[in-house]
Design a protein around this motif. Structure first.
Motif, PDB file in Angstrom:
ATOM      1  N   ARG A  39       0.816  -1.224   0.000  1.00  0.00           N
ATOM      2  CA  ARG A  39       0.000   0.000   0.000  1.00  0.00           C
ATOM      3  C   ARG A  39       0.846   1.269   0.000  1.00  0.00           C
ATOM      4  O   ARG A  39       0.574   2.229  -0.732  1.00  0.00           O
ATOM      5  N   GLY A  40       1.874   1.305   0.814  1.00  0.00           N
ATOM      6  CA  GLY A  40       2.676   2.512   0.958  1.00  0.00           C
ATOM      7  C   GLY A  40       3.541   2.842  -0.237  1.00  0.00           C
ATOM      8  O   GLY A  40       4.137   3.923  -0.284  1.00  0.00           O
ATOM      9  N   ARG A  41       3.640   1.937  -1.201  1.00  0.00           N
ATOM     10  CA  ARG A  41       4.493   2.175  -2.376  1.00  0.00           C
ATOM     11  C   ARG A  41       3.688   2.338  -3.660  1.00  0.00           C
ATOM     12  O   ARG A  41       4.238   2.258  -4.750  1.00  0.00           O
ATOM     13  N   ILE A  42       2.399   2.571  -3.524  1.00  0.00           N
ATOM     14  CA  ILE A  42       1.542   2.788  -4.693  1.00  0.00           C
ATOM     15  C   ILE A  42       1.053   4.231  -4.689  1.00  0.00           C
ATOM     16  O   ILE A  42       0.436   4.684  -3.720  1.00  0.00           O
ATOM     17  N   ASP A  43       1.355   4.953  -5.756  1.00  0.00           N
ATOM     18  CA  ASP A  43       0.895   6.333  -5.904  1.00  0.00           C
ATOM     19  C   ASP A  43      -0.304   6.348  -6.850  1.00  0.00           C
ATOM     20  O   ASP A  43      -0.319   5.661  -7.875  1.00  0.00           O
ATOM     21  N   HIS A  44      -1.288   7.173  -6.520  1.00  0.00           N
ATOM     22  CA  HIS A  44      -2.520   7.233  -7.308  1.00  0.00           C
ATOM     23  C   HIS A  44      -2.625   8.499  -8.155  1.00  0.00           C
ATOM     24  O   HIS A  44      -3.626   8.703  -8.832  1.00  0.00           O
ATOM     25  N   GLN A  45      -1.600   9.339  -8.123  1.00  0.00           N
ATOM     26  CA  GLN A  45      -1.523  10.518  -8.974  1.00  0.00           C
ATOM     27  C   GLN A  45      -0.254  10.408  -9.819  1.00  0.00           C
ATOM     28  O   GLN A  45       0.833  10.202  -9.282  1.00  0.00           O
ATOM     29  N   SER A 152      -0.188   0.118 -13.891  1.00  0.00           N
ATOM     30  CA  SER A 152      -1.392  -0.690 -14.059  1.00  0.00           C
ATOM     31  C   SER A 152      -2.502  -0.117 -13.172  1.00  0.00           C
ATOM     32  O   SER A 152      -2.313   0.915 -12.520  1.00  0.00           O
ATOM     33  N   GLN A 153      -3.645  -0.821 -13.140  1.00  0.00           N
ATOM     34  CA  GLN A 153      -4.746  -0.393 -12.274  1.00  0.00           C
ATOM     35  C   GLN A 153      -4.434  -0.704 -10.813  1.00  0.00           C
ATOM     36  O   GLN A 153      -3.661  -1.623 -10.506  1.00  0.00           O
ATOM     37  N   ALA A 164       7.097  -9.079  -7.630  1.00  0.00           N
ATOM     38  CA  ALA A 164       8.378  -8.407  -7.860  1.00  0.00           C
ATOM     39  C   ALA A 164       9.250  -8.436  -6.610  1.00  0.00           C
ATOM     40  O   ALA A 164      10.459  -8.673  -6.685  1.00  0.00           O
ATOM     41  N   ASP A 165       8.643  -8.208  -5.463  1.00  0.00           N
ATOM     42  CA  ASP A 165       9.392  -8.246  -4.204  1.00  0.00           C
ATOM     43  C   ASP A 165      10.001  -9.629  -3.977  1.00  0.00           C
ATOM     44  O   ASP A 165      11.154  -9.749  -3.555  1.00  0.00           O
ATOM     45  N   ALA A 166       9.221 -10.662  -4.260  1.00  0.00           N
ATOM     46  CA  ALA A 166       9.710 -12.031  -4.071  1.00  0.00           C
ATOM     47  C   ALA A 166      10.871 -12.353  -5.009  1.00  0.00           C
ATOM     48  O   ALA A 166      11.756 -13.144  -4.666  1.00  0.00           O
ATOM     49  N   LEU A 167      10.881 -11.726  -6.183  1.00  0.00           N
ATOM     50  CA  LEU A 167      11.948 -11.960  -7.161  1.00  0.00           C
ATOM     51  C   LEU A 167      13.190 -11.127  -6.872  1.00  0.00           C
ATOM     52  O   LEU A 167      14.250 -11.359  -7.453  1.00  0.00           O
ATOM     53  N   GLY A 168      13.049 -10.134  -6.005  1.00  0.00           N
ATOM     54  CA  GLY A 168      14.182  -9.271  -5.693  1.00  0.00           C
ATOM     55  C   GLY A 168      14.241  -7.998  -6.511  1.00  0.00           C
ATOM     56  O   GLY A 168      15.255  -7.285  -6.478  1.00  0.00           O
ATOM     57  N   LEU A 169      13.174  -7.690  -7.233  1.00  0.00           N
ATOM     58  CA  LEU A 169      13.111  -6.451  -7.996  1.00  0.00           C
ATOM     59  C   LEU A 169      12.764  -5.283  -7.069  1.00  0.00           C
ATOM     60  O   LEU A 169      11.964  -5.445  -6.138  1.00  0.00           O
ATOM     61  N   LYS A 170      13.333  -4.131  -7.336  1.00  0.00           N
ATOM     62  CA  LYS A 170      12.991  -2.923  -6.587  1.00  0.00           C
ATOM     63  C   LYS A 170      11.937  -2.169  -7.392  1.00  0.00           C
ATOM     64  O   LYS A 170      12.231  -1.641  -8.467  1.00  0.00           O
ATOM     65  N   VAL A 171      10.708  -2.133  -6.885  1.00  0.00           N
ATOM     66  CA  VAL A 171       9.618  -1.557  -7.664  1.00  0.00           C
ATOM     67  C   VAL A 171       8.773  -0.606  -6.826  1.00  0.00           C
ATOM     68  O   VAL A 171       8.719  -0.698  -5.609  1.00  0.00           O
ATOM     69  N   GLU A 172       8.138   0.311  -7.539  1.00  0.00           N
ATOM     70  CA  GLU A 172       7.091   1.170  -7.002  1.00  0.00           C
ATOM     71  C   GLU A 172       5.887   0.998  -7.925  1.00  0.00           C
ATOM     72  O   GLU A 172       6.020   0.575  -9.082  1.00  0.00           O
ATOM     73  N   GLY A 173       4.710   1.340  -7.422  1.00  0.00           N
ATOM     74  CA  GLY A 173       3.507   1.189  -8.221  1.00  0.00           C
ATOM     75  C   GLY A 173       2.915   2.532  -8.617  1.00  0.00           C
ATOM     76  O   GLY A 173       2.882   3.455  -7.805  1.00  0.00           O
ATOM     77  N   CYS A 174       2.455   2.623  -9.854  1.00  0.00           N
ATOM     78  CA  CYS A 174       1.787   3.828 -10.344  1.00  0.00           C
ATOM     79  C   CYS A 174       0.389   3.409 -10.789  1.00  0.00           C
ATOM     80  O   CYS A 174       0.223   2.756 -11.825  1.00  0.00           O
ATOM     81  N   ALA A 175      -0.609   3.751  -9.990  1.00  0.00           N
ATOM     82  CA  ALA A 175      -1.991   3.350 -10.270  1.00  0.00           C
ATOM     83  C   ALA A 175      -2.618   4.300 -11.276  1.00  0.00           C
ATOM     84  O   ALA A 175      -2.684   5.506 -11.038  1.00  0.00           O
TER      85      ALA A 175
END
Length: 297
Positions: A39-45, A152-153, A164-175
């Motif tokens: 939740r804390g790594r997903i931006d909605h704007q 993505s949505q 992605a976290d389980a694979l070791g990727l460093k990701v953020e989400g853009c909703a």
């Protein structure tokens, strides 16, 4: 005898009921766990989405089941184009299903983004992104992605980011924001079940990507250099947008720039041409491109 059968049937039903209740509890727990962890790594704007070298756009059908344009596809394309224009991402990885010559999600995304003036050199097509899991595994193993922004949505991002976290990727989400199409309840129900299945993919039966192939590290091109003329044109056009009453009288001044959007078919000679006009900001940026790529995938 009938009494024994009745007792046995009752025990069976109670066992099945307990199993169903257990699965429901496990499903709810899995969903809550994934949502809370991401939740804390997903931006909605879009303007607040984290900057990253690569933006991963997940494929979906261009058309909805009802026959109209898929609003989820359109929203992802609009968001990806804006993120590129704002330089919040430097390169787009377009990953989707290419099951037949008539169904090709990556090419559909490429065409749409090209019409929005995203350069060819800023896009890479992944034709074997058959699922969210495959897309992320291939992003890491084939395209050598280490850090990315997932586009993505909002209802899809928790599962994608969890993988992605389980694979070791460093990701953020853009909703991305989109209109809800008919049958949204089916998508949400499927996503609810998919989150539960993801735990099995990662921790129980050791799922692997359907196809990997050789490594193809992404090549991130230099951003277009903005000239003083382009900046001046952009400022002038922005000023006009703030003064609607003066727009009619100011048309046709040297600051106006027209640009034509070339479709993939025009360049390859395989179809009819398509053209369109650019927004003020897009037009100014387009004039700053040194040598836009014209290669087709």
């Amino acid at each position: 005898m009938y009494r024994k059968w009745g007792v046995g049937l009752r025990a069976l039903l109670m066992t099945l009921g307990a199993l169903v209740i257990g699965l429901i509890i496990a499903g709810v727990a899995a969903n809550l766990w994934m949502v809370e962890r991401t939740r804390g790594r997903i931006d909605h704007q879009l303007s607040q989405c984290a900057k990253a070298p690569v933006g991963i756009v997940f494929g979906t059908s261009l058309w909805s089941r009802q026959g109209g344009r898929n609003p989820y596809f359109a929203a992802r394309i609009e968001a990806a184009a804006k993120l590129m224009r704002d330089r919040r991402v430097d390169h787009l990885l377009l990953s989707g299903d290419n099951r037949t010559r008539y169904y090709n999600e990556p090419v559909s995304m490429w065409r749409e983004l090209r019409e929005q003036r995203v350069r060819d050199v800023d896009m890479t097509l992944d034709y074997a992104g058959f699922s969210t899991f495959d897309t992320l595994v291939r992003a890491q193993a084939v395209f050598d992605v280490e850090r990315a922004l997932l586009i993505s949505q909002a209802w899809h991002l928790p599962r994608a980011m969890f993988i992605a976290d389980a694979l070791g990727l460093k990701v953020e989400g853009c909703a991305v924001q989109s209109e809800e199409a008919d049958g949204i309840w089916r998508l949400r129900a499927r996503e609810w079940l998919a989150r539960l299945a993801t735990l099995g993919d990662l921790y129980l039966w050791g799922r692997e990507a359907y196809f990997l192939g050789p490594e193809e590290p992404l090549v991130i091109a230099e951003p277009p250099r903005v000239s003083a003329q382009a900046v001046a044109a952009s400022l002038e056009l922005q000023a006009r947008e703030k003064r609607p009453e003066e727009q009619e009288g100011q048309r046709g001044t040297p600051g106006d720039v027209d640009a034509e959007v070339t479709s993939p078919e025009e360049e390859t000679g395989g179809g009819e041409g398509a053209s369109g006009s650019l927004s003020a900001a897009d037009t100014a940026r387009e004039s700053a491109y040194d040598s836009p790529s014209s290669s087709a995938p």
